[in-house]
Design a protein around this motif. Sequence first.
Motif, PDB file in Angstrom:
ATOM      1  N   PRO A 201       0.835  -1.208   0.000  1.00  0.00           N
ATOM      2  CA  PRO A 201       0.000   0.000   0.000  1.00  0.00           C
ATOM      3  C   PRO A 201       0.872   1.261   0.000  1.00  0.00           C
ATOM      4  O   PRO A 201       1.937   1.299   0.608  1.00  0.00           O
ATOM      5  N   GLU A 202       0.392   2.292  -0.698  1.00  0.00           N
ATOM      6  CA  GLU A 202       1.093   3.568  -0.773  1.00  0.00           C
ATOM      7  C   GLU A 202       0.192   4.652  -0.191  1.00  0.00           C
ATOM      8  O   GLU A 202      -0.654   5.218  -0.888  1.00  0.00           O
ATOM      9  N   ASN A 218      -7.025  -5.020   5.913  1.00  0.00           N
ATOM     10  CA  ASN A 218      -5.960  -6.029   6.051  1.00  0.00           C
ATOM     11  C   ASN A 218      -6.017  -7.085   4.951  1.00  0.00           C
ATOM     12  O   ASN A 218      -5.002  -7.697   4.608  1.00  0.00           O
ATOM     13  N   GLY A 219      -7.196  -7.313   4.404  1.00  0.00           N
ATOM     14  CA  GLY A 219      -7.319  -8.292   3.327  1.00  0.00           C
ATOM     15  C   GLY A 219      -6.575  -7.882   2.067  1.00  0.00           C
ATOM     16  O   GLY A 219      -6.211  -8.719   1.254  1.00  0.00           O
ATOM     17  N   TYR A 220      -6.363  -6.572   1.930  1.00  0.00           N
ATOM     18  CA  TYR A 220      -5.619  -6.055   0.786  1.00  0.00           C
ATOM     19  C   TYR A 220      -4.177  -5.803   1.217  1.00  0.00           C
ATOM     20  O   TYR A 220      -3.735  -4.666   1.378  1.00  0.00           O
ATOM     21  N   SER A 221      -3.456  -6.871   1.429  1.00  0.00           N
ATOM     22  CA  SER A 221      -2.081  -6.765   1.913  1.00  0.00           C
ATOM     23  C   SER A 221      -1.109  -7.200   0.823  1.00  0.00           C
ATOM     24  O   SER A 221      -1.459  -7.963  -0.084  1.00  0.00           O
ATOM     25  N   GLU A 222       0.106  -6.732   0.926  1.00  0.00           N
ATOM     26  CA  GLU A 222       1.124  -7.010  -0.084  1.00  0.00           C
ATOM     27  C   GLU A 222       1.325  -8.518  -0.252  1.00  0.00           C
ATOM     28  O   GLU A 222       1.422  -9.262   0.717  1.00  0.00           O
ATOM     29  N   ASP A 232     -12.900 -12.626  -0.692  1.00  0.00           N
ATOM     30  CA  ASP A 232     -13.079 -12.530   0.755  1.00  0.00           C
ATOM     31  C   ASP A 232     -13.953 -11.339   1.116  1.00  0.00           C
ATOM     32  O   ASP A 232     -14.826 -11.429   1.994  1.00  0.00           O
ATOM     33  N   ALA A 233     -13.717 -10.207   0.449  1.00  0.00           N
ATOM     34  CA  ALA A 233     -14.515  -9.010   0.720  1.00  0.00           C
ATOM     35  C   ALA A 233     -15.981  -9.246   0.386  1.00  0.00           C
ATOM     36  O   ALA A 233     -16.882  -8.763   1.088  1.00  0.00           O
TER      37      ALA A 233
END
Length: 241
Positions: A201-202, A218-222, A232-233
Amino acid sequence: MSQTETSNSYPTSARNQVKRRHDRGFYDHATVHRILDASMLCHVSYVVDGQPYCTPTFFWREGTRLYWHGSSASRMLRNQSRGERVCLTVAHLDSLVLARCGFNHSADYRAVMAFGTAYLVTDPEEKERAVIAMVDRFFPDRTAGLRQSTAQEIKATSFIAMEIEEASAKIRAKGVADDDEDYALPIYAERIPVRTVLGAPEPCPRLLDGVSRPATLNGYSEGRLLEDALRDAYFVEYPNG
């Protein structure tokens, strides 16, 4: 598999039945929905005055109904407000397949074609739900912490919905598939997997001091696959599918 066999499948017709390689065709809700829910970008095809168009846009699913949105001034939305027949498609490229002859070069993929009659969402309650869903479907519970959209912003955004009348999924997942006699040839062949992976994330450089990334993201993690994060979302927002 047809609608007459199970209520958990879309009906088949000359329009949505897979014509080539019937073994790759699926019509059950579970397969079709799983492919749809792993994406946020679709292409919507329609005809205006005899001219075909295909528009990419974000979309989401609620049961057997699909929603997408765009500018109120767009050609697609102006046309579909009259109740137009459309075809919405989604595709995932899973691998590149290099075989021992050009004819057998291929790709592994998952794709869906969904057919129905699109309509402009005009009911105030349905549009209010759509304003929230276009964010929370992908980023659960995010709308509650955002600045409320202004009346002008809501007016400038339109939503189209379509009940899925017919749909089919087509899947290839076999990798290299050469003719039997070609396996004896001294020619290199391989399968190259293709994945869309999330980067780090930036954060916006103008964040106020003390504003941190919420745990709901948190589901959108590197390193995660985008399709896993999207799926999941979906089940957070629609636990019953």
